[in-house]
Design a protein around this motif. Sequence first.
Motif, mmCIF file in Angstrom:
data_model
loop_
_atom_site.group_PDB
_atom_site.id
_atom_site.type_symbol
_atom_site.label_atom_id
_atom_site.label_comp_id
_atom_site.label_asym_id
_atom_site.label_seq_id
_atom_site.Cartn_x
_atom_site.Cartn_y
_atom_site.Cartn_z
ATOM 1 N N TRP A 17 -3.841 1.263 3.626
ATOM 2 C CA TRP A 17 -2.723 0.492 3.401
ATOM 3 C C TRP A 17 -1.443 0.886 3.794
ATOM 4 O O TRP A 17 -0.874 0.013 4.415
ATOM 5 C CB TRP A 17 -3.040 -0.053 2.045
ATOM 6 C CG TRP A 17 -2.069 -1.199 1.372
ATOM 7 C CD1 TRP A 17 -2.334 -2.300 2.026
ATOM 8 C CD2 TRP A 17 -1.095 -0.884 0.796
ATOM 9 N NE1 TRP A 17 -1.133 -3.025 1.242
ATOM 10 C CE2 TRP A 17 -0.288 -2.109 0.362
ATOM 11 C CE3 TRP A 17 -0.309 0.298 -0.046
ATOM 12 C CZ2 TRP A 17 0.681 -2.369 -0.051
ATOM 13 C CZ3 TRP A 17 0.719 0.019 -0.649
ATOM 14 C CH2 TRP A 17 1.224 -1.385 -0.822
ATOM 15 N N GLU A 36 -1.230 1.210 7.698
ATOM 16 C CA GLU A 36 -1.025 -0.125 8.266
ATOM 17 C C GLU A 36 0.383 -0.807 8.128
ATOM 18 O O GLU A 36 1.092 -1.288 9.060
ATOM 19 C CB GLU A 36 -1.995 -1.223 7.779
ATOM 20 C CG GLU A 36 -3.670 -0.649 8.379
ATOM 21 C CD GLU A 36 -4.272 -1.544 7.412
ATOM 22 O OE1 GLU A 36 -4.385 -2.349 6.468
ATOM 23 O OE2 GLU A 36 -5.741 -1.442 7.872
ATOM 24 N N ASN A 37 0.962 -0.526 7.062
ATOM 25 C CA ASN A 37 2.312 -1.065 6.694
ATOM 26 C C ASN A 37 3.292 -0.246 7.347
ATOM 27 O O ASN A 37 4.356 -0.952 7.851
ATOM 28 C CB ASN A 37 2.556 -0.802 4.889
ATOM 29 C CG ASN A 37 1.868 -1.920 4.192
ATOM 30 O OD1 ASN A 37 1.416 -2.874 4.462
ATOM 31 N ND2 ASN A 37 1.501 -1.686 2.892
ATOM 32 N N LEU A 71 5.754 -14.436 7.604
ATOM 33 C CA LEU A 71 4.574 -13.929 7.006
ATOM 34 C C LEU A 71 4.730 -14.368 5.559
ATOM 35 O O LEU A 71 5.524 -14.729 5.026
ATOM 36 C CB LEU A 71 4.869 -12.457 7.252
ATOM 37 C CG LEU A 71 4.580 -11.790 8.747
ATOM 38 C CD1 LEU A 71 4.892 -10.401 8.772
ATOM 39 C CD2 LEU A 71 3.635 -12.236 9.300
ATOM 40 N N LYS A 72 3.460 -14.066 4.968
ATOM 41 C CA LYS A 72 3.385 -14.433 3.489
ATOM 42 C C LYS A 72 4.325 -13.360 2.850
ATOM 43 O O LYS A 72 4.237 -12.235 3.099
ATOM 44 C CB LYS A 72 1.874 -14.589 3.253
ATOM 45 C CG LYS A 72 1.045 -15.297 3.717
ATOM 46 C CD LYS A 72 -0.541 -15.294 3.456
ATOM 47 C CE LYS A 72 -1.428 -16.423 3.845
ATOM 48 N NZ LYS A 72 -2.747 -16.617 3.606
ATOM 49 N N ASN A 75 3.078 -12.077 -0.045
ATOM 50 C CA ASN A 75 2.442 -10.914 -0.464
ATOM 51 C C ASN A 75 2.237 -9.720 0.546
ATOM 52 O O ASN A 75 2.414 -8.635 0.233
ATOM 53 C CB ASN A 75 1.123 -11.160 -0.961
ATOM 54 C CG ASN A 75 1.195 -11.997 -2.257
ATOM 55 O OD1 ASN A 75 2.188 -12.029 -2.961
ATOM 56 N ND2 ASN A 75 -0.024 -12.863 -2.613
ATOM 57 N N THR A 76 2.382 -10.121 1.723
ATOM 58 C CA THR A 76 2.366 -9.318 3.072
ATOM 59 C C THR A 76 3.542 -8.589 2.973
ATOM 60 O O THR A 76 3.360 -7.377 3.336
ATOM 61 C CB THR A 76 2.035 -10.050 4.315
ATOM 62 O OG1 THR A 76 0.574 -10.581 4.158
ATOM 63 C CG2 THR A 76 1.975 -9.040 5.191
ATOM 64 N N GLY A 133 4.200 -6.169 0.066
ATOM 65 C CA GLY A 133 3.261 -4.660 0.271
ATOM 66 C C GLY A 133 3.946 -3.934 1.380
ATOM 67 O O GLY A 133 4.000 -2.736 1.020
ATOM 68 N N ARG A 134 4.627 -4.372 2.385
ATOM 69 C CA ARG A 134 5.142 -3.487 3.347
ATOM 70 C C ARG A 134 6.365 -2.702 2.788
ATOM 71 O O ARG A 134 6.608 -1.803 3.114
ATOM 72 C CB ARG A 134 5.557 -4.220 4.770
ATOM 73 C CG ARG A 134 4.202 -4.636 5.138
ATOM 74 C CD ARG A 134 4.595 -5.471 6.482
ATOM 75 N NE ARG A 134 3.234 -5.830 7.279
ATOM 76 C CZ ARG A 134 3.208 -6.706 8.423
ATOM 77 N NH1 ARG A 134 4.306 -7.147 8.882
ATOM 78 N NH2 ARG A 134 1.907 -6.861 8.841
#
Length: 323
Positions: free
Chosen positions: A49, A52-53, A93-94, A96-97, A100-101
């Motif tokens: 995770w 990816e971020n 983008l959403k 939550n996305t 998270g980043r």
Amino acid sequence: MPRRRQNLVSFGTALDQDETPKKTVWSLAEAKTLFLEDIRNLAMHTQRWHRENLNALEKVLEKQGIVVQDMRELTMPLLKNNFVFYMRDTMHLKTNTINGRVRTVRAVLHFAYEQGYVARDFGADVPLLRPERVIIQTFSEGQITNLLRQPDRHTFTGLRDYTMMLLLLETGIRLSECEGITLSDVHLQEGTILVHGKGSKDRTVPFQSKMKKVLQTYIEARGAAQTDRLFVTLERKTMSRRYIQELISQYGEAAQIRGVRVSPHTFRHTMAKFYVLAGGDIFSLQRILGHSSLETVRIYVEMFSHEVQHQHQKFSFVEHRFR
């Protein structure tokens, strides 16, 4: 608890907090590598995770022609305008996305501070966006009762579909998890099912006596098949996810359910709702549903808080026992 001290040691004169420590330059790619090496003790899905971020951070900046040669170039204005707000306003983008980043960037900035590479830990100042209000649809008790009346349990397919919907309601498992259950995953004596969750994460989900009786009846009727999957077709073959979705949707039409989508995921939300209303704690609910964090589970509590208040009013010991 006192904050962890800075790792850099300065002799002779105190290091001014606004002065940039002198160390070998870290590019953003090098900072990413060092950070990922530092978190190797975390779960693999957490490492993935974060990776990816950080890849996303590089790509978002590259879209704007920004190449970070020294990670100290990640200033607050750059992170706010060219990362957070760019993802929101340009990439759409959403929330939550994006959040998270941002959490990963915060962790990297804190890591750089602990290593003495930057003089101040400003990661917590990188803004998180206000979460979007989530509308979660659930079935009412009446809708559930009507839906479960639809399968003809005198037929194999009806018994199978009734068992499947009841299992979705009892355990809150995902469609992919339901489709993947094998006979060997079901432990009737223990009252548990081994569920193969997202990210190759297995978990044990409990079920109670009524569910046990229904499962036992179905398994006896199922008999031998060409597959070890729990739920099978009349041809004794595997049922696809799409086939399961279509079946449940058809039962929703037959039950004339309106105002809520009749889908496997609505069973999951409904299970969570009634678990919360019955007084279940969010930590055990998180384990049952297989969520990696409590954030999603807390949404259920917030969404159904008015119903929890109503339940408290009905069952408050003080309200009804003291005069």
